[in-house]
Design a protein around this motif. Structure first.
Motif, PDB file in Angstrom:
ATOM      1  N   SER A 124     -33.743 -58.761  45.960  1.00  0.00           N
ATOM      2  CA  SER A 124     -32.882 -58.201  44.911  1.00  0.00           C
ATOM      3  C   SER A 124     -31.984 -59.292  44.349  1.00  0.00           C
ATOM      4  CB  SER A 124     -32.035 -57.053  45.479  1.00  0.00           C
ATOM      5  OG  SER A 124     -31.148 -56.550  44.510  1.00  0.00           O
ATOM      6  N   GLY A 125     -32.582 -60.252  43.660  1.00  0.00           N
ATOM      7  CA  GLY A 125     -31.808 -61.318  43.036  1.00  0.00           C
ATOM      8  C   GLY A 125     -31.614 -62.509  43.959  1.00  0.00           C
ATOM      9  N   ILE A 126     -31.175 -63.614  43.371  1.00  0.00           N
ATOM     10  CA  ILE A 126     -30.937 -64.849  44.119  1.00  0.00           C
ATOM     11  C   ILE A 126     -29.516 -65.334  43.872  1.00  0.00           C
ATOM     12  CG2 ILE A 126     -33.364 -65.548  44.080  1.00  0.00           C
ATOM     13  CD1 ILE A 126     -32.703 -67.411  41.769  1.00  0.00           C
ATOM     14  N   TRP A 127     -29.028 -66.215  44.768  1.00  0.00           N
ATOM     15  CA  TRP A 127     -27.707 -66.813  44.613  1.00  0.00           C
ATOM     16  C   TRP A 127     -27.707 -68.173  45.317  1.00  0.00           C
ATOM     17  CZ3 TRP A 127     -24.588 -67.505  49.049  1.00  0.00           C
ATOM     18  CH2 TRP A 127     -25.055 -66.863  50.205  1.00  0.00           C
ATOM     19  N   HIS A 179     -30.523 -68.794  48.175  1.00  0.00           N
ATOM     20  CA  HIS A 179     -30.629 -67.612  49.028  1.00  0.00           C
ATOM     21  C   HIS A 179     -31.090 -66.428  48.181  1.00  0.00           C
ATOM     22  CE1 HIS A 179     -28.630 -69.442  52.540  1.00  0.00           C
ATOM     23  NE2 HIS A 179     -27.878 -70.063  51.643  1.00  0.00           N
ATOM     24  N   SER A 180     -31.568 -65.426  48.867  1.00  0.00           N
ATOM     25  CA  SER A 180     -32.062 -64.215  48.197  1.00  0.00           C
ATOM     26  C   SER A 180     -31.392 -62.993  48.794  1.00  0.00           C
ATOM     27  CB  SER A 180     -33.588 -64.098  48.346  1.00  0.00           C
ATOM     28  OG  SER A 180     -34.048 -62.879  47.781  1.00  0.00           O
ATOM     29  N   ASN A 181     -30.991 -62.086  47.926  1.00  0.00           N
ATOM     30  CA  ASN A 181     -30.449 -60.807  48.383  1.00  0.00           C
ATOM     31  C   ASN A 181     -31.577 -59.825  48.646  1.00  0.00           C
ATOM     32  OD1 ASN A 181     -27.769 -61.652  48.132  1.00  0.00           O
ATOM     33  ND2 ASN A 181     -27.721 -61.100  45.963  1.00  0.00           N
ATOM     34  N   TYR A 182     -31.330 -58.877  49.533  1.00  0.00           N
ATOM     35  CA  TYR A 182     -32.320 -57.876  49.886  1.00  0.00           C
ATOM     36  C   TYR A 182     -31.787 -56.489  49.551  1.00  0.00           C
ATOM     37  CZ  TYR A 182     -33.897 -61.860  52.657  1.00  0.00           C
ATOM     38  OH  TYR A 182     -34.273 -63.108  53.047  1.00  0.00           O
ATOM     39  N   LEU A 183     -32.702 -55.609  49.212  1.00  0.00           N
ATOM     40  CA  LEU A 183     -32.319 -54.231  48.918  1.00  0.00           C
ATOM     41  C   LEU A 183     -31.890 -53.512  50.195  1.00  0.00           C
ATOM     42  CD1 LEU A 183     -35.171 -53.120  46.476  1.00  0.00           C
ATOM     43  CD2 LEU A 183     -32.809 -53.666  45.885  1.00  0.00           C
TER      44      LEU A 183
END
Length: 382
Positions: free
Chosen positions: A260-263, A308-312
């Motif tokens: 769910s998106g990256i940062w 990094h990557s966000n997760y649902l």
């Protein structure tokens, strides 16, 4: 170049389609497994305790019949201090009591086989799953309360006829007439005889309306409660069908499958500063997340960051599937049901509209389904 782009898009769509098809296939098997598991968890205790459950059902049926009888007797008197028409109240009350007594007498014979019915439902839940057991429970509730539905339909017919007659007479007094072609009220000049006849009809109808209303309200509340119980059971069935068990299992094992998106995490920077500033080069060893605009581009030449990557979350994974549970229920449908109850129209049932069927052949009429099967067989032989 253009052909390469088309082939890449086709391969990507094929991969997406294959993934969705595999996910749908696994979801079907997981739903079937959970359905059978819940059916066994409910069916075996029900099978072992069938006698005590049978006794509880018989007592509940007797109590429900007593409640209906006492309610009709209460309405035949002066309910809540309202002075009703005694003759009409006696007619409606005696008719309702006779219908309740006849149905209770018929259910005495059903009471002898209630134990076998419960055992059959338990075996059905063990073999076919919890949803088949719950659907059969809904059918049993509808069959057991058939007399309430019939009484509600008949009294609602009388109530709605009175409401429509009063509305027509009120339009007569106001000098208007309903135009069915244009669906509007038009002005109309009524004769003196029509006004006299309307006055003679309006008076008894308005005086008899409270008596009909109290019986209609009583049976409407009872019928609505029964429908809500059936709708609640169907919501449970829909939730079992809509729960994405495979996605929840994948989320527990590998949450990386649901990004769910990256940062970016800024770890450090190396700055080139002139001797006039009196500052030496230094490296920030501490890891802290900052925005790129916080760094001075004139002085910073090296920037170290990690992707990094966000997760649902589990709620975001399963919530889109639960939204389809109440897809057939909207504000307009609830308004129509409430408006129909007020004016005495037939109550629209919400059962069967909560979850759209994932199988396209389950939404077809049975005649069309068998016609398609026949045409497919003929095509195979040809």
């Amino acid at each position: 170049m253009f052909n390469t782009i088309i082939l890449h898009a086709r391969s990507r769509s094929c991969v997406e389609y294959a993934e969705k098809a595999a996910m749908h296939r696994h979801s079907m098997w997981s739903t079937l497994f959970v359905d059978i598991l819940l059916g066994n968890l409910v069916g075996w205790p029900l099978l072992h305790n069938s006698e005590s459950i049978c006794l509880s059902i018989v007592n509940f049926t007797h109590g429900f019949s007593t409640f209906l009888r006492s309610g009709c007797v209460w309405l035949m008197g002066d309910p809540a201090g309202f002075k009703l028409n005694a003759e009409l109240a006696n007619v409606l009350g005696i008719f309702s009591l006779n219908a309740i007594q006849i149905w209770s007498t018929l259910w005495i014979f059903v009471g002898f086989i209630t134990n076998y019915i419960i055992q059959g439902l338990a075996i059905l839940g063990i073999i076919c799953g919890f949803t088949a057991f719950a659907a059969m429970i809904i059918d049993m509730i509808v069959l057991a309360t058939l007399h309430v539905s019939i009484l509600h339909r008949l009294i609602s017919l009388v109530y709605s006829s009175q409401i429509q007659a009063l509305a027509a007479l009120w339009r007569l007094f106001s000098g208007r007439k309903w135009n069915p072609l244009r669906q509007r009220l038009d002005s109309f000049d009524y004769t003196v005889k029509q006004h006299i006849v309307g006055s003679l009809l309006f008076t008894p109808l308005i005086l008899l309306l409270p008596t009909t209303s109290v019986f209609y309200i009583f049976f409407s509340i009872t019928e609505t409660t029964i429908n809500l119980i059936c709708v609640l059971i169907e919501v449970i069935i829909s939730v079992i069908h809509a729960t994405p068990y495979v996605k929840i299992l994948l989320w527990l094992v590998r949450p990386q499958r649901f990004p769910s998106g990256i940062w970016f995490e800024i770890c450090g920077s190396r700055s080139n500063v002139s001797p006039e500033d009196g500052v030496t080069d230094e490296m920030n060893s501490s890891k802290e997340s900052v925005h790129l605009k916080d760094f001075n581009r004139k002085k910073s030449s090296i920037l170290v960051s990690f992707l990094h990557s966000n997760y649902l979350s589990i709620g975001k994974v399963s919530l889109p599937h639960y939204r389809s549970v109440l897809l057939g229920v909207s504000g307009s449908s609830i308004y129509k049901v409430a408006y129909g109850i007020v004016i005495g129209k037939r109550m629209q049932s919400l059962r069967g509209t909560l979850l759209p069927s994932p199988m396209p052949w389950m939404s077809l009429p049975y005649k069309e389904y068998w016609c398609l099967c026949h045409d497919s067989l003929i095509a195979c032989f040809r």
